[in-house]
Write a protein that holds these residues in place. Sequence first.
Motif, PDB file in Angstrom:
ATOM      1  N   GLU A 544      19.813  54.571  29.501  1.00 44.87           N
ATOM      2  CA  GLU A 544      18.421  54.324  29.880  1.00 44.87           C
ATOM      3  C   GLU A 544      18.366  53.930  31.348  1.00 44.87           C
ATOM      4  O   GLU A 544      19.319  53.373  31.890  1.00 44.87           O
ATOM      5  CB  GLU A 544      17.818  53.198  29.027  1.00 44.87           C
ATOM      6  N   TYR A 545      17.247  54.259  31.993  1.00 48.91           N
ATOM      7  CA  TYR A 545      17.048  53.890  33.393  1.00 48.91           C
ATOM      8  C   TYR A 545      15.650  53.318  33.563  1.00 48.91           C
ATOM      9  O   TYR A 545      14.668  53.864  33.045  1.00 48.91           O
ATOM     10  CB  TYR A 545      17.210  55.109  34.308  1.00 48.91           C
ATOM     11  N   LYS A 546      15.573  52.187  34.282  1.00 45.32           N
ATOM     12  CA  LYS A 546      14.282  51.588  34.596  1.00 45.32           C
ATOM     13  C   LYS A 546      14.390  50.882  35.941  1.00 45.32           C
ATOM     14  O   LYS A 546      15.433  50.304  36.262  1.00 45.32           O
ATOM     15  CB  LYS A 546      13.845  50.611  33.514  1.00 45.32           C
ATOM     16  N   SER A 547      13.349  50.964  36.744  1.00 43.98           N
ATOM     17  CA  SER A 547      13.365  50.348  38.069  1.00 43.98           C
ATOM     18  C   SER A 547      11.982  49.809  38.394  1.00 43.98           C
ATOM     19  O   SER A 547      10.963  50.407  38.033  1.00 43.98           O
ATOM     20  CB  SER A 547      13.793  51.374  39.130  1.00 43.98           C
ATOM     21  N   SER A 548      11.972  48.683  39.094  1.00 44.14           N
ATOM     22  CA  SER A 548      10.690  48.110  39.517  1.00 44.14           C
ATOM     23  C   SER A 548      10.025  48.975  40.578  1.00 44.14           C
ATOM     24  O   SER A 548       8.835  48.823  40.859  1.00 44.14           O
ATOM     25  CB  SER A 548      10.910  46.698  40.080  1.00 44.14           C
TER      26      SER A 548
END
Length: 619
Positions: A544-548
């Motif tokens: 999974e990938y998540k970034s602000s």
Amino acid sequence: MATQQAEAVTVNDITVCSICFEKFKIPRYLPCEHSFCHDCLSSYIVSQCKSKEPRLEFHCPVCRQYIPGDGVVNKPEDWVSLFPVNETLQTIVAQTSKNQCELCLKNNEKATTANYCWTCTMSLCELCTKWHLKFPALNDHKIAPFTEIDHTRSTPIFGVSNHCPKHQNEQVQLYCSQHEQPCCGLCGATEHKKCENVELITIAAQSLKVSGKFNSLIKEAKAFKEKLLLANSNLKNNISEIESQMDEKKSRFESEFRSMTQHLEKLKNDFLDEMSLTLKEGKEKLQGEIERMENGILCTNSCIHGLEMAMNAANETEMVVKLSTSADTFRKLKKSHLKETNMKYEMAKTVGFKQIPGMQRIAVVNLNESASLIEFEVEKISLSVFKQLTIEKGNISSGFVLSGGNFLAVNETEGTCLMYDEEWKCHSVINNLVAPQDITQNEEGIFVTIPVLNRIEVFSSRHFQHLRNIPMSDPRKITSFEGNVFVSSSRSIMNIDNTWTVKKIHATNSDISDISVTRKGLILLSLANGKIMAINSKGETAWEYKSSYLKEPRGLHVDSRDQIYVSGRESNNVHVLTNGGTLIRVIANIANPLFFKVNEMRGAICVGSGQKNIIFYKF
């Protein structure tokens, strides 16, 4: 152009161009030492480069030696001027056309030329040749009969010109480090006037020697050569691959065709048997009716005979009895509902059988082409807008790069698919759709999701003809990989295999904004909760990938190197990931990206900016 003069000249006549077979007009020579007319060579270069992309080189018309094009890549018509004029050959052509000794002409005498002095570049008669060699100062001059002069002797040594590329009459004196370009003093005072580092060519040469630039460029060139060798090997392997694929498909088709032929043969035999049985049944019924009719005829004859006998009876009693008996039998016969039966043979052909005569072909054969750039470092690319389109009517919902490089955009409101060709001209190729959502392509054709009608419509890749509908509940986003098509509904992923079987493989807790597939077969999901998720074919999460810095992720795209592009619609950027979900870079200042499609065949990127604009970038 060749004329009838070609019949009068020999192959070894150095004054004749080997392209047009006429006397040289402004002869220019190549590094391989072959010379050609200016116009002939220009036309040849342009014709050779016409079908090449990129246009980097051509081959000598005579020896086929590789000749690099030193001019502007996309302007091969200008390359010819960069090759030097063969002044020696030009002089020989001029003198042989006169066929007179140059020394004799200076003394107002006339004598037929016989030899040529390479040192003096002068034609000589036999007498002048003898006196020419008698002078001690001329003993070392190279003299040869005209019949023995060849192209090699008539061509100067090909070397690097010390003249300025833009001002042929000026010597190179300066070097601009900013543009990495040698130039003359005139260029230094004009074009490179504002450049920070322009120095004398001698100083620049020393700086380049100690800078390590040569070794760096050689290392870079060797690394690039290895990439080219690998790509060349892959191209050769690709020939074997498509041959194997075609052999496999031919074998599979022949097997399927045999099965269909056998099935049709069985259907034919069953049909003929059914016809025979039907005929037999009809004949038996009619034969029974014939027997009943003939019995009726016999009965009627009997009644007639009884009535006639009653008329001629010997006494009244016998008459009345016979009349009564015959009349009663006749009444019963008439009430027996004898009927005349008529049978006709009918055959109702099935819909499938009726369609066979209308078949134009068994299948559509396409060669789907894709390409990947040899040198493509996403970390270093910079984008520049070269075309921007505004969709006046409707809203763009998605886009797709077709095999062959054309770009297809889906206009949801207008119900059309718009294709942009190699010149980026727009064509409406699929029309009359009902709120299309997304599009993909595989060997079966082009797939368009129609959520409001709960189906996927399939079109041919070549002529965009409608092929079939695939029923499916709420199909939205779609992608394909190795014959399988993956479709998302609101919160689930479905798989359609090559038998058109639909099965659910994954469900999510968040709405799905887009899907794609990596070259390793991982299914990518862009989720409304801001996550990018990769799952395998079993529905198991790989990463999974998540970034602000990634807000409202929408469109997903995977390039030939398995690099993943995630469009951040609200963050106005595109995040580039490895196939393992690691961030490579963030491409900023992409306004409201709905999708971000890398078109490697055209060296362009197609971006849906909002729902009204399509922006094309060069990289």
